[in-house]
Design an enzyme around this catalytic site. Structure first.
Site, PDB file in Angstrom:
ATOM      1  N   TRP A 132       0.863  -1.171   0.000  1.00  7.51           N
ATOM      2  CA  TRP A 132       0.000   0.000   0.000  1.00  7.51           C
ATOM      3  C   TRP A 132       0.906   1.229   0.000  1.00  7.51           C
ATOM      4  O   TRP A 132       1.830   1.319   0.815  1.00  7.51           O
ATOM      5  CB  TRP A 132      -0.861  -0.040   1.267  1.00  7.51           C
ATOM      6  CG  TRP A 132      -1.896   1.017   1.355  1.00  7.51           C
ATOM      7  CD1 TRP A 132      -2.756   1.411   0.376  1.00  7.51           C
ATOM      8  CD2 TRP A 132      -2.199   1.812   2.508  1.00  7.51           C
ATOM      9  NE1 TRP A 132      -3.582   2.389   0.854  1.00  7.51           N
ATOM     10  CE2 TRP A 132      -3.268   2.659   2.147  1.00  7.51           C
ATOM     11  CE3 TRP A 132      -1.689   1.887   3.801  1.00  7.51           C
ATOM     12  CZ2 TRP A 132      -3.829   3.573   3.036  1.00  7.51           C
ATOM     13  CZ3 TRP A 132      -2.249   2.782   4.684  1.00  7.51           C
ATOM     14  CH2 TRP A 132      -3.304   3.616   4.302  1.00  7.51           C
ATOM     15  N   ASP A 213      -0.208  -5.315   9.766  1.00  3.83           N
ATOM     16  CA  ASP A 213      -1.259  -4.411   9.304  1.00  3.83           C
ATOM     17  C   ASP A 213      -2.443  -5.291   8.905  1.00  3.83           C
ATOM     18  O   ASP A 213      -2.347  -6.064   7.947  1.00  3.83           O
ATOM     19  CB  ASP A 213      -0.764  -3.586   8.108  1.00  3.83           C
ATOM     20  CG  ASP A 213      -1.821  -2.580   7.651  1.00  3.83           C
ATOM     21  OD1 ASP A 213      -2.869  -2.461   8.313  1.00  3.83           O
ATOM     22  OD2 ASP A 213      -1.594  -1.914   6.620  1.00  3.83           O
ATOM     23  N   LYS A 249     -13.145  -1.266   6.047  1.00  6.31           N
ATOM     24  CA  LYS A 249     -13.625  -2.191   5.011  1.00  6.31           C
ATOM     25  C   LYS A 249     -14.621  -3.194   5.577  1.00  6.31           C
ATOM     26  O   LYS A 249     -15.682  -3.386   5.002  1.00  6.31           O
ATOM     27  CB  LYS A 249     -12.452  -2.957   4.388  1.00  6.31           C
ATOM     28  CG  LYS A 249     -11.159  -2.181   4.290  1.00  6.31           C
ATOM     29  CD  LYS A 249     -11.110  -1.258   3.108  1.00  6.31           C
ATOM     30  CE  LYS A 249      -9.885  -0.364   3.224  1.00  6.31           C
ATOM     31  NZ  LYS A 249      -9.597   0.384   2.029  1.00  6.31           N
TER      32      LYS A 249
HETATM   33  N1  PLP Z   1      -3.501  -0.767   5.331  1.00  2.00           N
HETATM   34  C1  PLP Z   1      -3.769  -1.194   4.100  1.00  2.00           C
HETATM   35  C2  PLP Z   1      -2.962  -2.301   3.529  1.00  2.00           C
HETATM   36  C3  PLP Z   1      -4.790  -0.602   3.356  1.00  2.00           C
HETATM   37  O1  PLP Z   1      -5.044  -1.063   2.131  1.00  2.00           O
HETATM   38  C4  PLP Z   1      -5.531   0.449   3.926  1.00  2.00           C
HETATM   39  C5  PLP Z   1      -6.584   1.105   3.152  1.00  2.00           C
HETATM   40  O2  PLP Z   1      -6.709   1.028   1.967  1.00  2.00           O
HETATM   41  C6  PLP Z   1      -5.217   0.846   5.233  1.00  2.00           C
HETATM   42  C7  PLP Z   1      -4.194   0.214   5.901  1.00  2.00           C
HETATM   43  C8  PLP Z   1      -5.890   1.945   6.003  1.00  2.00           C
HETATM   44  O3  PLP Z   1      -7.146   2.288   5.701  1.00  2.00           O
HETATM   45  P1  PLP Z   1      -8.009   3.190   6.660  1.00  2.00           P
HETATM   46  O4  PLP Z   1      -7.130   4.267   7.188  1.00  2.00           O
HETATM   47  O5  PLP Z   1      -9.088   3.708   5.778  1.00  2.00           O
HETATM   48  O6  PLP Z   1      -8.512   2.304   7.729  1.00  2.00           O
END
Ligand code: PLP
Length: 401
Positions: A132, A213, A249
């Protein structure tokens, strides 16, 4: 002579760029495969029925709007870590997991990596060679050095497990590795359980630190326990892991920003010290987290009835994505006889598919068919549905031929 005259124009965010181009396009058949948010089979954002029920219950309860404690809503944080570690988790039962509510998964990473920058012995962390995009940005902003480990195998559009293991073995003892717990973004390919067990063994030999993560618990398989396997396995093996959680999600709470960060500590006394430092870190950053989303998540996680509904809804989202994968594979491979092996589309899991499409092919899809995705060839499977799948497959096939 403005004060900001020397501020340079920064590069545009790759995903936002895709969305802007999509919005400007007038073709009624246009598709936006860039966004990492779930869509239903009509292509619409999905507010989970369990979340709607929780909203009603909360409205009825007539809560005040007082500040939360620095580390957030205790009912939420306790339920979140129970979901991740499992109720039988030893450190959970022994009360030695330090945890805080965070501004979704991004905030969890920020707090966690800031904590690492302050207290972890090495001032660096290894990230997978495809990951990411925000990971590297957060690591750098926290003052840590980004190092990389092998993960992506372009040959199979899958995991280069041998290379991964070699890099883990070659890293200095006691290094930190960021690991995607489930539904790897962008590749959509996780390690198998056997591979996780093998990796864990090498981590033990090397005394490495696992920083997980987990932004997609439930999204890969549709089953919370299965997606949490790596986290639970490392903890069972006695590792003092770090864990970032997001409810963006799996509860569809994107804009509510609901997440958690936790660290498994050696004992209660260590937990108290870690907790105190998490508070010192958070207080000057945003003082305390927002309350509404955490209340929603807590309502669902702590009510047996809503929890049961939610489980079914998550499975429903995961299954719809899996059915799109199978249908897309069938169209690309069998109906349109697209050159190459497309089985990776079917094998991958979670929100995304890493198609292996080249940047020129991605550009051609945008120009000729109004189909938008990032130039690395990643598509959000959740953006495909029974109305646009055929159009997408036909045009991918044309772009490849
Ligand atoms: N980590 C990964 C691998 C992600 O794909 C995302 C969102 O796309 C996140 C963390 C963090 O998302 P959020 O801050 O919306 O919870």
């Amino acid at each position: 002579n403005s004060v900001w005259a020397k501020v340079p124009l920064g590069p545009r965010d790759a995903i936002l760029g895709v969305t802007e181009a999509f919005k400007a396009d007038k073709n009624p058949k246009k598709i936006n495969l860039g966004v990492g948010a779930y869509r239903d089979d009509k292509g619409k954002p999905y507010v989970l029925p369990s979340v709607q029920k929780a909203e009603q219950q909360i409205a009825k309860a007539g809560h005040d709007k007082e500040y939360l404690p620095i580390t957030g809503l205790p009912e939420f944080v306790n339920a979140a870590i129970k979901l991740a570690y499992g109720e039988d988790s030893k450190p959970l039962k022994e009360g030695r997991i330090a945890a805080t509510q965070t501004i979704s998964g991004t905030g969890a990473l920020r707090i966690g990596l800031d904590f690492m920058a302050r207290f972890f012995p090495h001032k660096s962390i290894y990230l997978p060679d495809k990951t990411w995009a925000n990971h590297a940005a957060i690591v750098k902003d926290c003052g840590l050095e980004v190092k990389h480990y092998k993960y992506y195998d372009p040959e199979t559009v899958g995991v280069a497990f041998e290379g991964f293991k070699a890099d883990v073995k070659a890293a200095p003892n006691g290094s930190a590795f960021l690991l995607h717990a489930a539904a790897f973004n962008p590749l959509g390919t996780d390690l198998t359980k056997e591979q996780w067990v093998e990796l864990c063994q090498i981590f033990k030999e090397k005394n490495h630190f696992a920083f997980f993560d987990m932004a997609y618990q439930g999204f890969a398989s549709g089953i919370f326990e299965d997606d949490a396997f790596p986290v639970r396995h490392f903890v069972e093996q006695g590792f003092p892991i770090a864990l970032c959680q997001s409810f963006a999600k799996n509860m569809g709470l994107y804009g509510e920003r609901v997440g958690a960060f936790s660290l498994v500590c050696a004992d209660k006394e260590e937990k108290a010290r870690v907790d105190s430092q998490l508070k010192i870190l958070i207080r000057p950053m945003y003082s305390n987290p927002p309350v509404h989303g955490a209340r929603l998540a807590a309502q669902i996680l702590n009510s047996p009835e809503l929890y049961k509904d939610w489980k079914v809804e998550v499975k429903g989202m995961a299954d719809r994505i899996i059915s799109m994968r199978e249908a897309l594979y069938d169209l690309l491979q069998n109906k349109y006889k697209t050159p190459g092996d497309w089985s990776h589309v079917k094998k991958q899991i979670g929100m995304f598919s890493y198609t292996g499409l080249k940047p020129e092919q991605v550009d051609a899809l945008a120009t000729h068919a109004s189909i938008y995705l990032t130039r690395d060839g990643r598509i959000s499977m959740a953006a495909l549905n029974s109305s646009n799948l055929e159009y997408f497959a036909e045009n991918v096939s044309k772009a490849v031929k």
